[in-house]
Design a protein around this motif. Structure first.
Motif, PDB file in Angstrom:
ATOM      1  N   LEU A 135       0.927  -1.188  -0.113  1.00 35.96           N
ATOM      2  CA  LEU A 135       0.125  -0.043  -0.022  1.00 35.96           C
ATOM      3  C   LEU A 135       0.772   1.278  -0.044  1.00 35.96           C
ATOM      4  O   LEU A 135       1.807   1.543   1.086  1.00 35.96           O
ATOM      5  CB  LEU A 135      -1.079   0.170   1.089  1.00 35.96           C
ATOM      6  N   ALA A 136       0.782   2.050  -0.971  1.00 39.25           N
ATOM      7  CA  ALA A 136       1.801   3.102  -1.240  1.00 39.25           C
ATOM      8  C   ALA A 136       0.766   4.399  -1.179  1.00 39.25           C
ATOM      9  O   ALA A 136       0.039   4.815  -1.984  1.00 39.25           O
ATOM     10  CB  ALA A 136       2.322   3.084  -2.526  1.00 39.25           C
ATOM     11  N   LEU A 137       1.012   5.138  -0.139  1.00 44.57           N
ATOM     12  CA  LEU A 137       0.102   6.309   0.220  1.00 44.57           C
ATOM     13  C   LEU A 137       1.003   7.521  -0.170  1.00 44.57           C
ATOM     14  O   LEU A 137       2.074   7.519   0.589  1.00 44.57           O
ATOM     15  CB  LEU A 137      -0.201   6.400   1.731  1.00 44.57           C
ATOM     16  N   SER A 138       0.497   8.633  -0.876  1.00 44.88           N
ATOM     17  CA  SER A 138       1.397   9.557  -1.332  1.00 44.88           C
ATOM     18  C   SER A 138       2.838   9.172  -1.918  1.00 44.88           C
ATOM     19  O   SER A 138       3.703   9.915  -1.215  1.00 44.88           O
ATOM     20  CB  SER A 138       1.323  10.772  -0.186  1.00 44.88           C
ATOM     21  N   PHE A 139       2.650   8.594  -2.812  1.00 46.85           N
ATOM     22  CA  PHE A 139       3.991   7.999  -3.298  1.00 46.85           C
ATOM     23  C   PHE A 139       4.655   9.033  -3.922  1.00 46.85           C
ATOM     24  O   PHE A 139       4.226   9.690  -4.762  1.00 46.85           O
ATOM     25  CB  PHE A 139       3.929   6.755  -4.317  1.00 46.85           C
ATOM     26  N   PRO A 140       6.006   9.371  -3.277  1.00 47.35           N
ATOM     27  CA  PRO A 140       6.596  10.479  -3.983  1.00 47.35           C
ATOM     28  C   PRO A 140       7.430  10.558  -5.176  1.00 47.35           C
ATOM     29  O   PRO A 140       8.513   9.948  -5.515  1.00 47.35           O
ATOM     30  CB  PRO A 140       7.810  11.028  -2.633  1.00 47.35           C
ATOM     31  N   LEU A 141       6.662  10.401  -6.349  1.00 42.15           N
ATOM     32  CA  LEU A 141       7.205   9.913  -7.480  1.00 42.15           C
ATOM     33  C   LEU A 141       8.578  10.789  -7.904  1.00 42.15           C
ATOM     34  O   LEU A 141       9.198  10.342  -8.622  1.00 42.15           O
ATOM     35  CB  LEU A 141       5.864  10.135  -8.735  1.00 42.15           C
ATOM     36  N   SER A 158       7.911  -3.534  -7.296  1.00 41.04           N
ATOM     37  CA  SER A 158       7.496  -4.049  -6.039  1.00 41.04           C
ATOM     38  C   SER A 158       7.380  -5.579  -6.135  1.00 41.04           C
ATOM     39  O   SER A 158       7.548  -6.003  -5.215  1.00 41.04           O
ATOM     40  CB  SER A 158       6.273  -3.051  -5.456  1.00 41.04           C
ATOM     41  N   GLY A 159       6.960  -5.803  -7.304  1.00 42.32           N
ATOM     42  CA  GLY A 159       6.781  -7.227  -7.457  1.00 42.32           C
ATOM     43  C   GLY A 159       5.561  -8.151  -6.837  1.00 42.32           C
ATOM     44  O   GLY A 159       5.401  -9.421  -7.060  1.00 42.32           O
ATOM     45  N   VAL A 160       4.605  -7.278  -6.071  1.00 39.84           N
ATOM     46  CA  VAL A 160       3.456  -7.644  -5.451  1.00 39.84           C
ATOM     47  C   VAL A 160       2.412  -6.987  -5.996  1.00 39.84           C
ATOM     48  O   VAL A 160       2.480  -5.709  -6.274  1.00 39.84           O
ATOM     49  CB  VAL A 160       3.949  -7.989  -4.053  1.00 39.84           C
ATOM     50  N   PRO A 161       1.120  -7.402  -5.731  1.00 38.14           N
ATOM     51  CA  PRO A 161      -0.011  -6.312  -5.745  1.00 38.14           C
ATOM     52  C   PRO A 161       0.170  -5.048  -5.079  1.00 38.14           C
ATOM     53  O   PRO A 161       0.326  -5.076  -4.110  1.00 38.14           O
ATOM     54  CB  PRO A 161      -1.277  -7.257  -5.317  1.00 38.14           C
ATOM     55  N   THR A 162      -0.035  -4.177  -5.653  1.00 44.47           N
ATOM     56  CA  THR A 162       0.038  -2.619  -5.184  1.00 44.47           C
ATOM     57  C   THR A 162      -0.934  -1.684  -5.421  1.00 44.47           C
ATOM     58  O   THR A 162      -1.362  -1.893  -6.542  1.00 44.47           O
ATOM     59  CB  THR A 162       1.481  -2.302  -5.808  1.00 44.47           C
ATOM     60  N   LEU A 163      -1.290  -0.928  -4.385  1.00 39.45           N
ATOM     61  CA  LEU A 163      -2.371   0.173  -4.421  1.00 39.45           C
ATOM     62  C   LEU A 163      -1.924   1.314  -4.217  1.00 39.45           C
ATOM     63  O   LEU A 163      -1.080   1.322  -3.262  1.00 39.45           O
ATOM     64  CB  LEU A 163      -3.555  -0.208  -3.469  1.00 39.45           C
ATOM     65  N   VAL A 164      -1.740   2.233  -5.102  1.00 41.57           N
ATOM     66  CA  VAL A 164      -1.336   3.880  -4.772  1.00 41.57           C
ATOM     67  C   VAL A 164      -2.452   4.713  -4.400  1.00 41.57           C
ATOM     68  O   VAL A 164      -3.304   4.550  -5.232  1.00 41.57           O
ATOM     69  CB  VAL A 164      -0.311   4.273  -6.016  1.00 41.57           C
ATOM     70  N   VAL A 165      -2.505   5.353  -3.330  1.00 46.81           N
ATOM     71  CA  VAL A 165      -3.346   6.189  -3.103  1.00 46.81           C
ATOM     72  C   VAL A 165      -2.753   7.498  -3.086  1.00 46.81           C
ATOM     73  O   VAL A 165      -1.943   8.083  -2.480  1.00 46.81           O
ATOM     74  CB  VAL A 165      -4.045   6.296  -1.798  1.00 46.81           C
ATOM     75  N   GLN A 166      -3.278   8.564  -4.052  1.00 42.78           N
ATOM     76  CA  GLN A 166      -2.591   9.718  -4.389  1.00 42.78           C
ATOM     77  C   GLN A 166      -3.375  11.062  -4.435  1.00 42.78           C
ATOM     78  O   GLN A 166      -4.614  10.912  -5.027  1.00 42.78           O
ATOM     79  CB  GLN A 166      -1.928   9.618  -5.751  1.00 42.78           C
ATOM     80  N   GLY A 167      -2.775  12.108  -3.706  1.00 46.71           N
ATOM     81  CA  GLY A 167      -3.477  13.092  -3.806  1.00 46.71           C
ATOM     82  C   GLY A 167      -3.889  14.133  -5.120  1.00 46.71           C
ATOM     83  O   GLY A 167      -2.632  13.787  -6.068  1.00 46.71           O
ATOM     84  N   GLY A 168      -4.641  14.641  -5.609  1.00 51.04           N
ATOM     85  CA  GLY A 168      -5.027  15.097  -6.876  1.00 51.04           C
ATOM     86  C   GLY A 168      -4.134  16.098  -7.067  1.00 51.04           C
ATOM     87  O   GLY A 168      -3.643  16.591  -8.342  1.00 51.04           O
ATOM     88  N   ASN A 169      -3.619  16.889  -6.184  1.00 54.19           N
ATOM     89  CA  ASN A 169      -2.755  18.033  -6.212  1.00 54.19           C
ATOM     90  C   ASN A 169      -1.461  17.968  -5.382  1.00 54.19           C
ATOM     91  O   ASN A 169      -0.624  18.853  -5.044  1.00 54.19           O
ATOM     92  CB  ASN A 169      -3.469  19.513  -5.654  1.00 54.19           C
ATOM     93  N   ASP A 170      -0.844  16.415  -5.302  1.00 49.43           N
ATOM     94  CA  ASP A 170       0.433  16.340  -4.708  1.00 49.43           C
ATOM     95  C   ASP A 170       1.620  16.800  -5.422  1.00 49.43           C
ATOM     96  O   ASP A 170       1.710  16.386  -6.709  1.00 49.43           O
ATOM     97  CB  ASP A 170       0.395  14.766  -4.542  1.00 49.43           C
ATOM     98  N   PHE A 172       4.283  16.065  -5.334  1.00 52.62           N
ATOM     99  CA  PHE A 172       5.507  14.938  -5.449  1.00 52.62           C
ATOM    100  C   PHE A 172       5.001  13.990  -6.667  1.00 52.62           C
ATOM    101  O   PHE A 172       5.737  13.134  -6.758  1.00 52.62           O
ATOM    102  CB  PHE A 172       5.646  14.404  -4.113  1.00 52.62           C
ATOM    103  N   GLY A 173       4.094  14.304  -7.215  1.00 51.67           N
ATOM    104  CA  GLY A 173       3.486  13.642  -8.071  1.00 51.67           C
ATOM    105  C   GLY A 173       1.975  13.283  -8.385  1.00 51.67           C
ATOM    106  O   GLY A 173       1.456  12.776  -7.462  1.00 51.67           O
ATOM    107  N   ARG A 174       1.405  14.096  -9.163  1.00 54.40           N
ATOM    108  CA  ARG A 174      -0.128  14.016  -9.442  1.00 54.40           C
ATOM    109  C   ARG A 174      -0.261  12.700 -10.276  1.00 54.40           C
ATOM    110  O   ARG A 174       0.279  12.247 -10.829  1.00 54.40           O
ATOM    111  CB  ARG A 174      -0.727  15.284 -10.112  1.00 54.40           C
ATOM    112  N   PRO A 175      -1.691  12.207  -9.934  1.00 55.76           N
ATOM    113  CA  PRO A 175      -2.164  11.020 -10.507  1.00 55.76           C
ATOM    114  C   PRO A 175      -1.798  10.898 -11.980  1.00 55.76           C
ATOM    115  O   PRO A 175      -1.457   9.775 -12.433  1.00 55.76           O
ATOM    116  CB  PRO A 175      -3.578  10.973 -10.160  1.00 55.76           C
ATOM    117  N   GLU A 176      -2.365  12.010 -12.736  1.00 58.68           N
ATOM    118  CA  GLU A 176      -2.021  11.821 -14.309  1.00 58.68           C
ATOM    119  C   GLU A 176      -0.391  11.841 -14.509  1.00 58.68           C
ATOM    120  O   GLU A 176       0.092  11.286 -15.759  1.00 58.68           O
ATOM    121  CB  GLU A 176      -2.617  13.033 -14.726  1.00 58.68           C
TER     122      GLU A 176
END
Length: 224
Positions: A135-141, A158-170, A172-176
């Motif tokens: 689980l990657a919260l606010s991953f700093p891309l 990561s090599g395993v199932p991964t969920l990223v939860v990212q702020g739309g205005n982050d 450090f990396g916006r979702p797009e």
């Protein structure tokens, strides 16, 4: 892998169990929020600029146990020691490795997670430690304003199932900005790196936090 020893104390006001664990990077601390009938452990580390009091980590600890997920909020040795600056990524990985035997102690699959720098640690060590998922919260891309300094490889490997939860205005990396890859991504509208939303946003702060917890509840429920 580091041999871990621990001392346990319970905080009666919150029903949280705090455990100090010796690692090769120094003493770390786990705050447990146990599910009555747990099927998973979700271990979440903090970022380089804060601790386990972050709004997303607190919210997950409050919500997930009712859904069969024990939450372990992890404080890296540098935070336990009262230092203000995080050490190099390699040292963070050493601390996380040292905690793993205790996190896996209940005998349940462990989802390795964290926010920001903690998400990077989870991604870097997932395969090595045998994590069930990440689980990657606010991953700093990338560092703010420096998209050319991408850390996407850590996430993609990561090599395993991964969920990223990212702020739309982050910053450090916006979702797009995230590349295509073998992971899921959930956007928290208007959220910054700490998932704070401005007062003028079309959703409230409580609704923004609910996006996070709802997504993680659904995702952990889908893990085999």
């Amino acid at each position: 892998m580091t041999s871990a020893t621990s001392e346990t104390s319970t905080t009666s006001e919150t029903d949280e169990t705090s455990e100090t664990v010796e690692t090769d990077a120094g003493p770390a601390r786990i705050t447990w929020h146990k599910a009555e009938k747990a099927r998973l452990v979700l271990a979440v580390g903090h970022g380089a600029g804060g601790g386990i009091e972050a709004r997303d980590l607190k919210a997950l600890a409050a919500v997930l146990p009712a859904h069969g997920v024990t939450v372990a909020r992890v404080e890296q040795p540098w935070r336990v020691a009262g230092k203000k600056l995080a050490p190099a990524p390699r040292t963070l990985d050493v601390g996380w490795r040292g905690l793993w035997p205790v996190l896996a102690g209940p005998g349940l699959p462990v989802v390795s997670g964290g926010r920001s720098a903690g998400a990077r640690v989870a991604c870097r060590t997932a395969t090595e430690l045998g994590a069930h998922a990440v689980l990657a919260l606010s991953f700093p891309l990338h560092p703010p304003g420096k998209p050319e300094k991408s850390r996407a490889a850590e996430l993609l490997d990561s090599g395993v199932p991964t969920l990223v939860v990212q702020g739309g205005n982050d910053p450090f990396g916006r979702p797009e900005e995230f590349p295509e890859g073998p992971y899921e991504l959930v956007e928290v509208p208007y959220g910054d790196h700490g998932f704070a939303v401005p007062k003028r946003a079309e959703i409230t702060q409580e609704e923004a936090v609910a996006v996070i917890t709802d997504a993680v509840v659904e995702w952990t429920g889908s893990l085999g």
